[in-house]
Scaffold this active site. Structure first.
Site, short mmCIF file in Angstrom:
data_model
loop_
_atom_site.label_atom_id
_atom_site.label_comp_id
_atom_site.label_asym_id
_atom_site.label_seq_id
_atom_site.Cartn_x
_atom_site.Cartn_y
_atom_site.Cartn_z
N ASP A 104 55.99 2.62 112.50
CA ASP A 104 54.73 1.89 112.51
C ASP A 104 54.31 1.70 113.96
O ASP A 104 54.50 0.65 114.57
CB ASP A 104 54.88 0.54 111.81
CG ASP A 104 53.54 -0.08 111.46
OD1 ASP A 104 52.50 0.51 111.83
OD2 ASP A 104 53.53 -1.14 110.82
N ALA A 105 53.72 2.76 114.53
CA ALA A 105 53.37 2.79 115.95
C ALA A 105 51.87 2.67 116.19
O ALA A 105 51.45 2.31 117.28
CB ALA A 105 53.88 4.09 116.59
N LYS A 106 51.07 3.00 115.18
CA LYS A 106 49.60 2.91 115.25
C LYS A 106 49.05 3.58 116.51
O LYS A 106 48.22 3.03 117.22
CB LYS A 106 49.14 1.46 115.17
CG LYS A 106 49.53 0.77 113.85
CD LYS A 106 48.99 -0.64 113.79
CE LYS A 106 49.33 -1.29 112.46
NZ LYS A 106 50.78 -1.60 112.34
N ARG A 107 49.48 4.79 116.78
CA ARG A 107 49.05 5.50 117.96
C ARG A 107 47.69 6.16 117.74
O ARG A 107 47.35 6.58 116.64
CB ARG A 107 50.08 6.57 118.35
CG ARG A 107 51.44 6.01 118.76
CD ARG A 107 51.32 5.14 120.01
NE ARG A 107 52.62 4.82 120.56
CZ ARG A 107 53.20 3.62 120.52
NH1 ARG A 107 52.57 2.62 119.93
NH2 ARG A 107 54.39 3.43 121.08
#
Length: 289
Positions: A104-107
């Site tokens: 869950d990095a939301k890059r």
């Protein structure tokens, strides 16, 4: 239509592997969110060693219950390189346990920077490579192209933020009425999945993040989530107020594609692995019931 798998070695596309895991274990994703307050409530130190013990306990508890594990990258990053090392250990241990991982990095970025993010989270040689990663499309869906292409090449997946449940999200995602930003993201993900085999069965590898507590927004914005052809990651079960019954109402015909996600409500069962597992099993029973 090009067939996306098997891609690397004997690895099937992510969407196919996730569908198999859901078929075997059920549609539960457990978030690994080592907030400082949660570490304290478990009697753990707020440092890399506490993080390591926390992560190992969660993995042990849910390895054969959950379809996927979703570590919150920011809560590892806050510990610097030592925290990132623990995250690498968790991802490796989950692979050994045959448990899918969603970083869950939301890059989200453009050009060579996005390509670098893609290599970090989806590249075959990266120690941070997960089975899938969350992405932010708000520089334009096509800005995600390096990650979309690398995921297809390596048999991994992505989950693109589409409709989040935080109050601020509506100021961007709901704009446009029938042609809302959220609808454009949903349509773009569906088009991407149609490029590869598996989407016609709902097993595409381009998924969406749709908050479990968005209420009637899916209907109001006219989103055809069933047509996406990929999984729908739905965070917010439990502590954030969503129930399995509410998920069924929110997602309607697309409920079969939903990967219900819970973190705090399940993690509150710690520090004992048995307590975490019991809460995970209870949540799973609600999703499957």
């Amino acid at each position: 239509m090009p067939d996306a798998g098997p891609v690397v070695g004997s690895r099937s596309p992510f969407g196919e592997r996730l569908a198999a895991a859901v078929g075997q274990r059920g549609p539960l994703c457990v978030g690994v969110d080592p907030h400082p307050s949660l570490l304290a409530s478990w009697g753990l130190t707020d440092d890399a060693e506490g993080l390591r013990r926390f992560s190992a306990t969660v993995l042990t508890a849910v390895a054969d219950v959950a379809a996927a594990l979703k570590p919150q990258v920011a809560l590892y990053e806050r510990h610097g390189s030592a925290g990132i090392a623990v995250l690498e250990e968790l991802l490796a241990a989950a692979r050994e346990a045959n448990l899918l991982t969603i970083a869950d990095a939301k890059r989200g970025d453009i050009g060579s920077t996005m390509a670098a993010y893609a290599q970090a989270w989806l590249g075959e040689e990266s120690p941070l490579a997960a089975d899938a990663v969350t992405l932010s499309p708000y520089l334009g869906f096509e800005s995600l192209r390096p990650a979309l292409d690398l995921a297809a090449e390596t048999g991994r997946g992505v989950f693109v933020l589409a409709l989040t449940s935080n109050p601020e999200g509506a100021s961007v995602q709901h704009v446009g009425g029938d042609a809302s930003v959220a609808r454009r993201i949903v349509d773009a993900a569906a088009a991407e999945n149609r490029r590869y085999a598996g989407a016609e069965r709902g097993h595409g590898s381009v998924g969406l993040v749709v908050g479990a507590t968005v209420g009637d927004a899916v209907q109001r914005l006219g989103l055809d989530l069933a047509a996406v052809g990929g999984p729908l990651l739905a965070p917010g079960l439990g502590a954030q107020g969503a129930t399995p019954a509410a998920l069924r109402e929110t997602f309607g015909a697309a409920y079969g594609q939903v990967l219900g996600t819970s973190s705090r409500d399940i993690l509150a069962g710690g520090p004992d692995a048995g307590g975490v597992r019991a809460r995970a099993e209870r949540t799973l029973a609600g999703l499957a019931g």
